[in-house]
Scaffold this active site. Structure first.
Site, PDB file in Angstrom:
ATOM      1  N   ILE A 264      -6.749  -0.544  11.568  1.00 16.15           N
ATOM      2  CA  ILE A 264      -7.772   0.485  11.732  1.00 16.15           C
ATOM      3  C   ILE A 264      -9.044  -0.013  11.071  1.00 16.15           C
ATOM      4  O   ILE A 264      -8.996  -0.782  10.100  1.00 16.15           O
ATOM      5  CB  ILE A 264      -7.303   1.828  11.140  1.00 16.15           C
ATOM      6  CG1 ILE A 264      -7.014   1.698   9.655  1.00 16.15           C
ATOM      7  CG2 ILE A 264      -6.102   2.390  11.897  1.00 16.15           C
ATOM      8  CD1 ILE A 264      -6.726   3.020   8.967  1.00 16.15           C
TER       9      ILE A 264
ATOM     10  N   PHE B 174       2.376   9.619   3.919  1.00 13.69           N
ATOM     11  CA  PHE B 174       2.726   9.453   5.321  1.00 13.69           C
ATOM     12  C   PHE B 174       3.261   8.058   5.631  1.00 13.69           C
ATOM     13  O   PHE B 174       3.866   7.834   6.683  1.00 13.69           O
ATOM     14  CB  PHE B 174       1.537   9.771   6.244  1.00 13.69           C
ATOM     15  CG  PHE B 174       0.344   8.867   6.037  1.00 13.69           C
ATOM     16  CD1 PHE B 174       0.274   7.610   6.618  1.00 13.69           C
ATOM     17  CD2 PHE B 174      -0.726   9.289   5.252  1.00 13.69           C
ATOM     18  CE1 PHE B 174      -0.829   6.792   6.434  1.00 13.69           C
ATOM     19  CE2 PHE B 174      -1.828   8.467   5.057  1.00 13.69           C
ATOM     20  CZ  PHE B 174      -1.892   7.221   5.643  1.00 13.69           C
ATOM     21  N   ASP B 175       3.040   7.111   4.695  1.00  9.29           N
ATOM     22  CA  ASP B 175       3.558   5.750   4.933  1.00  9.29           C
ATOM     23  C   ASP B 175       3.472   4.950   3.636  1.00  9.29           C
ATOM     24  O   ASP B 175       2.617   5.227   2.768  1.00  9.29           O
ATOM     25  CB  ASP B 175       2.761   5.053   6.037  1.00  9.29           C
ATOM     26  CG  ASP B 175       3.441   3.768   6.512  1.00  9.29           C
ATOM     27  OD1 ASP B 175       4.671   3.642   6.298  1.00  9.29           O
ATOM     28  OD2 ASP B 175       2.761   2.909   7.089  1.00  9.29           O
TER      29      ASP B 175
ATOM     30  N   TYR C  48      -7.634   7.303  12.598  1.00 14.06           N
ATOM     31  CA  TYR C  48      -6.977   7.589  13.875  1.00 14.06           C
ATOM     32  C   TYR C  48      -7.718   8.656  14.676  1.00 14.06           C
ATOM     33  O   TYR C  48      -7.217   9.142  15.672  1.00 14.06           O
ATOM     34  CB  TYR C  48      -5.515   7.995  13.632  1.00 14.06           C
ATOM     35  CG  TYR C  48      -4.700   6.850  13.087  1.00 14.06           C
ATOM     36  CD1 TYR C  48      -4.138   5.919  13.941  1.00 14.06           C
ATOM     37  CD2 TYR C  48      -4.552   6.685  11.717  1.00 14.06           C
ATOM     38  CE1 TYR C  48      -3.412   4.849  13.446  1.00 14.06           C
ATOM     39  CE2 TYR C  48      -3.825   5.626  11.208  1.00 14.06           C
ATOM     40  CZ  TYR C  48      -3.256   4.699  12.066  1.00 14.06           C
ATOM     41  OH  TYR C  48      -2.555   3.650  11.578  1.00 14.06           O
TER      42      TYR C  48
ATOM     43  N   TYR D 205       0.839  -1.198   0.000  1.00 13.45           N
ATOM     44  CA  TYR D 205       0.000   0.000   0.000  1.00 13.45           C
ATOM     45  C   TYR D 205       0.877   1.253   0.000  1.00 13.45           C
ATOM     46  O   TYR D 205       2.044   1.237   0.427  1.00 13.45           O
ATOM     47  CB  TYR D 205      -0.921   0.019   1.214  1.00 13.45           C
ATOM     48  CG  TYR D 205      -0.186   0.304   2.515  1.00 13.45           C
ATOM     49  CD1 TYR D 205      -0.086   1.617   2.995  1.00 13.45           C
ATOM     50  CD2 TYR D 205       0.407  -0.715   3.233  1.00 13.45           C
ATOM     51  CE1 TYR D 205       0.604   1.886   4.165  1.00 13.45           C
ATOM     52  CE2 TYR D 205       1.088  -0.453   4.395  1.00 13.45           C
ATOM     53  CZ  TYR D 205       1.201   0.842   4.873  1.00 13.45           C
ATOM     54  OH  TYR D 205       1.888   1.112   6.023  1.00 13.45           O
TER      55      TYR D 205
ATOM     56  N   PHE E 188      -5.596   5.506   0.743  1.00 10.99           N
ATOM     57  CA  PHE E 188      -4.725   4.332   0.568  1.00 10.99           C
ATOM     58  C   PHE E 188      -4.897   3.765  -0.837  1.00 10.99           C
ATOM     59  O   PHE E 188      -6.028   3.575  -1.299  1.00 10.99           O
ATOM     60  CB  PHE E 188      -5.075   3.245   1.582  1.00 10.99           C
ATOM     61  CG  PHE E 188      -4.793   3.603   3.001  1.00 10.99           C
ATOM     62  CD1 PHE E 188      -3.526   3.433   3.526  1.00 10.99           C
ATOM     63  CD2 PHE E 188      -5.794   4.115   3.815  1.00 10.99           C
ATOM     64  CE1 PHE E 188      -3.268   3.753   4.853  1.00 10.99           C
ATOM     65  CE2 PHE E 188      -5.541   4.447   5.132  1.00 10.99           C
ATOM     66  CZ  PHE E 188      -4.275   4.273   5.650  1.00 10.99           C
TER      67      PHE E 188
END
Length: 582
Positions: free
Chosen positions: A99, A79-80, A125, A69, A142
């Site tokens: 999540i 962010f990731d 979050y 992902y 995502f």
């Protein structure tokens, strides 16, 4: 194929964001932050922008998945990303480890499917965020590609792609198999192939040499069968994976072609394909056999053929001249029989194989056609086909001059020679070494008009070398008919009197009474004796030549005439003879 033992590399544990989802079919929704009514998003928005053509299974709650992902904010800032770590996410879906938005977004997903997920803050979050990485109340985006999915309740999945119509045997535990395979991950990424190494993978089944899933996936396969086998990781390489090619918790897909299978306890297998009627004799150890064959591997690959050389294979059987399995497989065969002989490798060429066509541990299949066989001790076989009903007081014997018709063929029916092709009978004097020994023997003791079948072994025919049109070591089959027979001559005789010769033989021979007998007078006299039935010449010879030879024998000084002093009867020279001869 990799061994089932411990790998040399384990998966590095990574700190992961708890990311996963429950699928809500929202393909028609927009990707803004507001719901269609203008308020904030209530659920995950899913865009399925790449859907594979086939989807054998979809992600369900409790499944274990592996996926890549990229995670970004609304402004596109990343962010990731699992790609940056070069490591897939491997986790169970729907048990609270992700999540909520990711848990929902992965549900119903197919392997190799790509989705874009928009996760609202309350499913991500929330109002707290993740310190230093995700701010409070952040909507997350995502891009996900699913690469693997399995469940602890999974078993090995077997799909038969091709199954031969003929299946001589199926794989069982403890069997030794040879097979080709292509191995891929569930997303199609190849990790290994026997084809790339140019040889089959050879191993025992059910003995711990293979991963458990492959042990199971090979069971009941037929030689020549093609299968697709999907193995969950707990029946493959599990949490550790294998080296750099099989990641941890990876499902494996194998496309398998089974080449052959045998068991160390196997014996030679025989299958009669064609058995001629009237088989009265079967081959035994010590016989010499001529046969044709096609030799193939169990998958049908031809490795040798006597037909390609246009020559039979000739050998003694049961004496170690050929592989043990063939020695066994040829015994008990009939002339003309066709049989299939399946030979396990321990009775063939073993673990090493031979040459470049028979690999190690290969099962061999021979389709054999027995042309003929004999034993060096065999006599001529004589079978009477017809004997005249009238009394037969005299039969053919050594020294007789005979005329006979014959057909000669090989034992498989191949025609070689026939007197009928020449329109006249064959002529021979029995015992004069003018015909092969076996035929000479078979023609003795016959009545005129009798027909016989003769089977003549090669040591009484043309031997190992053969003759023009006759293969070496060939058994010959004759059908003969005796047309006529003339009494033979004692050894060394050219003419025999039926009664006592004239007392004044020279005076009767000297036609002009000049005291000398030239060849002309000699010939006239002898021919007269024959015509009057008083004597006979050697049969089967040119009369003129025979008379000429007789004259030369009597013309002792070779002056072209015979005198009374030169003329002698054979009885004067050989008292042991019963008949008298000039």
């Amino acid at each position: 194929m990799f061994p089932a033992g411990p790998p040399s590399h384990t998966l590095r544990q990574l700190p992961l964001l708890p990311l996963l989802l429950l699928v809500v079919q929202a393909v028609g929704r927009g990707l803004g932050l507001a719901s269609p009514a203008g308020g904030p998003l209530e659920d995950v928005v899913i865009e399925r922008y790449h859907i594979p053509k086939t989807c054998p299974r979809e992600v369900q709650m409790g499944d274990f998945v592996r996926y890549h992902y990229n995670g970004t904010f609304e402004d596109g800032k990343k962010f990731d990303s699992s790609y940056d770590r070069n490591t897939l996410v491997a986790i169970v879906v729907g048990v609270g480890r992700l999540i909520t938005g990711m848990d929902r977004g992965l549900m119903g997903m197919c392997v190799n499917e790509r989705r874009r997920l928009i996760v609202p803050p309350h499913l991500g979050y929330g109002s707290i965020g993740l310190a230093g990485l995700i701010p409070p109340d952040a909507t997350l985006y995502f891009d996900v590609v699913l690469l693997d999915v399995w469940n602890k309740a999974d078993t090995v999945q077997v799909s038969t792609l091709l199954r031969p119509t003929h299946c001589p045997r199926m794989v069982q535990d403890s069997d030794f198999v040879r097979y080709h395979y292509n191995g891929t991950l569930l997303d199609g990424t190849p990790f290994d192939s026997s084809y790339s190494r140019g040889g089959t993978y050879d191993t025992y089944v059910g003995s711990g040499w293979l991963i458990k899933g492959m042990d199971q996936g090979l069971l009941s396969m037929c030689p020549g069968e093609k299968r697709k086998v999907i193995i969950p990781p707990f029946l493959a390489y599990g949490e550790k994976g294998y080296g750099t090619v099989i990641p941890p918790q990876a499902s494996l897909v194998f496309h398998i072609l089974l080449i052959d299978v045998h068991n160390p306890k196997d014996t030679v297998q025989l299958e009669t394909l064609e058995l001629p009627p009237g088989c009265v004799r079967r081959a035994v150890a010590g016989d010499f056999m001529r046969y044709h064959y096609n030799g193939s591997l169990m998958d049908g690959t031809l490795f040798d053929s006597s037909y390609s050389r246009n020559h039979t294979y000739n050998t003694y059987i049961g004496q170690g001249y050929i592989i043990s399995g063939m020695d066994q497989g040829l015994q008990g065969a009939c002339v003309g029989e066709r049989r299939r002989i399946t030979i396990p490798p321990h009775l063939a060429y073993g673990e090493n194989g031979t040459g470049d066509k028979i690999p190690g541990s290969a099962v061999l299949i021979f389709d054999v056609h027995v042309i003929d066989f004999h034993n060096p001790a065999d006599p001529v076989e004589i079978k009477t086909l017809f004997r005249p009903p009238e009394a037969c007081n005299e039969t053919s014997k050594l020294g007789d001059f005979i005329r006979y018709h014959y057909n000669c063929s090989l034992m498989d029916g191949t025609k070689l020679f026939s007197s009928h092709d020449y329109g006249t009978p064959q002529e021979a004097t029995l015992g004069a070494n003018k015909v092969i020994e076996g035929l000479d023997t078979g023609l003795q003791g016959m009545c005129v008009g009798e027909r016989r079948q003769l089977v003549v072994p090669p040591h009484l025919a043309h031997g190992e070398s053969g003759a023009r049109g006759v293969p070496g070591s060939a058994v010959l089959l004759f059908e003969v008919e005796l047309v006529s027979r003339e009494e033979g001559m004692p050894a060394g005789y050219l003419f025999v009197w039926h009664k006592d010769p004239p007392a004044d033989l020279f005076e009767n021979m000297d036609l002009n009474k000049d005291g000398e007998v030239p060849l002309e007078e000699f010939s006239i006299f002898i021919k007269a004796q024959v015509n009057e039935g008083k004597g006979r010449l050697m049969p089967g010879q040119d009369p003129e030549k025979t008379i000429g030879d007789m004259f030369q024998n009597q013309d002792r000084n070779q002056d072209g005439k015979v005198t009374a002093e030169e003329l002698k009867l054979k009885s004067d020279e050989d008292q042991e003879r019963v008949h008298e001869e000039l």
